[in-house]
Structures are given as structure tokens and as C-alpha cells.
Design a protein around this motif. Structure first.
Motif, short mmCIF file in Angstrom:
data_model
loop_
_atom_site.label_atom_id
_atom_site.label_comp_id
_atom_site.label_asym_id
_atom_site.label_seq_id
_atom_site.Cartn_x
_atom_site.Cartn_y
_atom_site.Cartn_z
N PHE A 161 -9.91 7.03 -30.54
CA PHE A 161 -11.31 7.04 -30.17
C PHE A 161 -11.66 8.48 -29.80
O PHE A 161 -10.77 9.29 -29.53
CB PHE A 161 -11.57 6.12 -28.97
CG PHE A 161 -11.31 4.68 -29.27
CD1 PHE A 161 -12.33 3.83 -29.63
CD2 PHE A 161 -10.02 4.17 -29.20
CE1 PHE A 161 -12.08 2.50 -29.92
CE2 PHE A 161 -9.75 2.84 -29.48
CZ PHE A 161 -10.79 2.01 -29.85
N GLU A 162 -12.95 8.76 -29.78
CA GLU A 162 -13.40 10.08 -29.39
C GLU A 162 -14.50 9.93 -28.37
O GLU A 162 -15.38 9.08 -28.51
CB GLU A 162 -13.89 10.85 -30.62
CG GLU A 162 -14.00 12.34 -30.37
CD GLU A 162 -14.16 13.13 -31.65
OE1 GLU A 162 -13.16 13.62 -32.19
OE2 GLU A 162 -15.31 13.23 -32.11
N LEU A 163 -14.46 10.78 -27.34
CA LEU A 163 -15.39 10.67 -26.22
C LEU A 163 -16.07 12.00 -25.98
O LEU A 163 -15.43 13.05 -25.96
CB LEU A 163 -14.61 10.27 -24.96
CG LEU A 163 -15.39 10.22 -23.65
CD1 LEU A 163 -16.45 9.12 -23.68
CD2 LEU A 163 -14.43 10.02 -22.48
N ASP A 164 -17.38 11.96 -25.81
CA ASP A 164 -18.17 13.07 -25.30
C ASP A 164 -18.77 12.59 -23.97
O ASP A 164 -19.21 11.44 -23.88
CB ASP A 164 -19.34 13.43 -26.22
CG ASP A 164 -18.93 13.87 -27.61
OD1 ASP A 164 -17.76 14.24 -27.81
OD2 ASP A 164 -19.80 13.83 -28.51
N PHE A 165 -18.78 13.47 -22.98
CA PHE A 165 -19.47 13.10 -21.75
C PHE A 165 -20.06 14.33 -21.09
O PHE A 165 -19.62 15.46 -21.31
CB PHE A 165 -18.56 12.34 -20.78
CG PHE A 165 -17.37 13.10 -20.27
CD1 PHE A 165 -17.44 13.85 -19.11
CD2 PHE A 165 -16.15 13.03 -20.93
CE1 PHE A 165 -16.33 14.53 -18.63
CE2 PHE A 165 -15.04 13.71 -20.46
CZ PHE A 165 -15.13 14.46 -19.30
N SER A 166 -21.12 14.08 -20.32
CA SER A 166 -21.80 15.11 -19.54
C SER A 166 -21.87 14.65 -18.10
O SER A 166 -22.16 13.49 -17.82
CB SER A 166 -23.21 15.35 -20.06
OG SER A 166 -23.19 15.84 -21.38
N LEU A 167 -21.61 15.60 -17.20
CA LEU A 167 -21.68 15.35 -15.77
C LEU A 167 -22.80 16.21 -15.21
O LEU A 167 -22.75 17.44 -15.30
CB LEU A 167 -20.36 15.73 -15.10
CG LEU A 167 -19.11 15.05 -15.66
CD1 LEU A 167 -17.85 15.73 -15.13
CD2 LEU A 167 -19.11 13.57 -15.33
N GLY A 168 -23.82 15.58 -14.69
CA GLY A 168 -24.96 16.31 -14.13
C GLY A 168 -24.63 16.87 -12.76
O GLY A 168 -24.04 16.17 -11.92
N CYS A 169 -24.98 18.12 -12.54
CA CYS A 169 -24.71 18.76 -11.25
C CYS A 169 -25.53 20.04 -11.17
O CYS A 169 -26.12 20.48 -12.15
CB CYS A 169 -23.22 19.08 -11.12
SG CYS A 169 -22.56 20.06 -12.47
N ASN A 170 -25.53 20.64 -10.00
CA ASN A 170 -26.18 21.93 -9.83
C ASN A 170 -25.11 23.01 -9.95
O ASN A 170 -24.20 23.07 -9.13
CB ASN A 170 -26.87 21.99 -8.47
CG ASN A 170 -27.65 23.27 -8.27
OD1 ASN A 170 -27.34 24.30 -8.87
ND2 ASN A 170 -28.66 23.20 -7.43
N LEU A 171 -25.22 23.83 -10.96
CA LEU A 171 -24.21 24.86 -11.22
C LEU A 171 -24.63 26.25 -10.72
O LEU A 171 -23.95 27.23 -10.99
CB LEU A 171 -23.91 24.92 -12.72
CG LEU A 171 -23.30 23.64 -13.30
CD1 LEU A 171 -23.15 23.75 -14.81
CD2 LEU A 171 -21.96 23.32 -12.65
N SER A 172 -25.72 26.33 -9.96
CA SER A 172 -26.23 27.62 -9.50
C SER A 172 -25.21 28.37 -8.65
O SER A 172 -24.97 29.56 -8.84
CB SER A 172 -27.51 27.44 -8.70
OG SER A 172 -28.50 26.85 -9.51
N ALA A 173 -24.59 27.68 -7.69
CA ALA A 173 -23.62 28.34 -6.80
C ALA A 173 -22.39 28.79 -7.58
O ALA A 173 -21.88 29.90 -7.37
CB ALA A 173 -23.23 27.41 -5.66
N ALA A 174 -21.92 27.95 -8.49
CA ALA A 174 -20.75 28.33 -9.30
C ALA A 174 -21.07 29.55 -10.16
O ALA A 174 -20.23 30.44 -10.33
CB ALA A 174 -20.32 27.16 -10.18
N ALA A 175 -22.28 29.59 -10.68
CA ALA A 175 -22.69 30.73 -11.51
C ALA A 175 -22.80 32.00 -10.67
O ALA A 175 -22.34 33.07 -11.07
CB ALA A 175 -24.01 30.44 -12.20
N ALA A 176 -23.39 31.89 -9.49
CA ALA A 176 -23.60 33.06 -8.63
C ALA A 176 -22.29 33.58 -8.04
O ALA A 176 -22.07 34.78 -7.97
CB ALA A 176 -24.58 32.71 -7.52
N GLU A 177 -21.42 32.66 -7.61
CA GLU A 177 -20.21 33.04 -6.91
C GLU A 177 -18.96 33.08 -7.79
O GLU A 177 -17.89 33.47 -7.33
CB GLU A 177 -19.98 32.09 -5.74
CG GLU A 177 -21.12 32.13 -4.73
CD GLU A 177 -21.00 31.06 -3.67
OE1 GLU A 177 -19.88 30.58 -3.42
OE2 GLU A 177 -22.04 30.69 -3.10
#
Length: 124
Positions: free
Chosen positions: A32-48
Motif C-alpha cells: 500500500f502507499e500512504l500520503d499524509f499531511s499534519l497541520g501545524c504552525n511552522l513559524s517558530a521552527a522556520a525562525a529558530e
């Protein structure tokens, strides 16, 4: 107006499981093949530039790879519920979207792919 939803996305995760309406599908197993997306706020990860402010996708991949060979059920719908449970155990009540594909559906004359797309808490 709400802010756009950032996502951690995994595409093309291949998993071996024992899922299908036909007995031999559950006995022999298949890919089987799976695609998934996890919604979150990535602003802090991007900044830091810090993984601790993001969702570590490697944890999800490893957990799903470990769980998939144990799966024994009839439908993609049921298995997708189990996938939601694994992801929610790791990340809590984040928005999740997934597409779970059966790579070789046992339908005479059909060589395409069948799938279910599901979501929990995903904005419309």
C-alpha cells in the motif's frame, strides 16, 4: 479570516499490510502507499531552525512501518482509522489529512490504483 495552515507532508510511504476483502489479500499481504499531511504552525521552527518547534515526521514513518505488518482487516477505511490513531498518539489533536492507496486492486481488467482520502480536524 484564519491564517493559512502550515503542514508537514509525507508522500509515497510504502507499507506492507494484510488488508482486503478477499481472503488471500489478508493471508498473503500486499503493498500500500500512504500520503499524509499534519497541520501545524511552522513559524517558530522556520525562525529558530529547531526541530522541537515542528512535528518530527521520522517518528510517524517509523511508527507506521512498525504497525502496518500487524494490520489485518477488510477495508482501507478501517485501516485509515488505525493510521489516525497512530498519528494522534504521536502528535495529539492536530489536523490530519491522508490518502491510503491499494497498489494492486484485485479487479479483473483493472490495473489502476484505488484509494480512500480522509481527514480529521482538517479545515474546509
Amino acid at each position: 479570516m484564519s491564517a493559512p495552515l502550515d503542514c508537514v507532508v509525507v508522500r509515497g510511504l510504502r507499507l506492507w499490510a494484510h488488508v482486503g476483502v478477499l481472503e488471500h489479500e489478508r493471508q498473503m499481504g500486499q503493498w500500500f502507499e500512504l500520503d499524509f499531511s499534519l497541520g501545524c504552525n511552522l513559524s517558530a521552527a522556520a525562525a529558530e531552525d529547531g526541530l522541537e518547534q515542528s512535528l518530527d515526521y521520522s517518528q510517524a514513518i517509523q511508527a507506521l512501518q512498525l504497525e502496518a505488518p500487524r494490520v489485518r482487516c477488510l477495508t482501507l477505511e478501517h485501516w485509515s482509522d488505525k493510521i489516525f490513531e497512530v498519528l494522534e498518539d504521536l502528535y495529539g489533536s492536530v489536523p490530519i489529512w491522508l490518502e491510503l492507496r491499494k497498489c494492486q486492486a484485485p479487479v479483473p481488467g483493472f490495473c489502476g490504483i484505488v484509494a480512500v482520502q480522509r481527514s480529521r480536524r482538517w479545515p474546509s
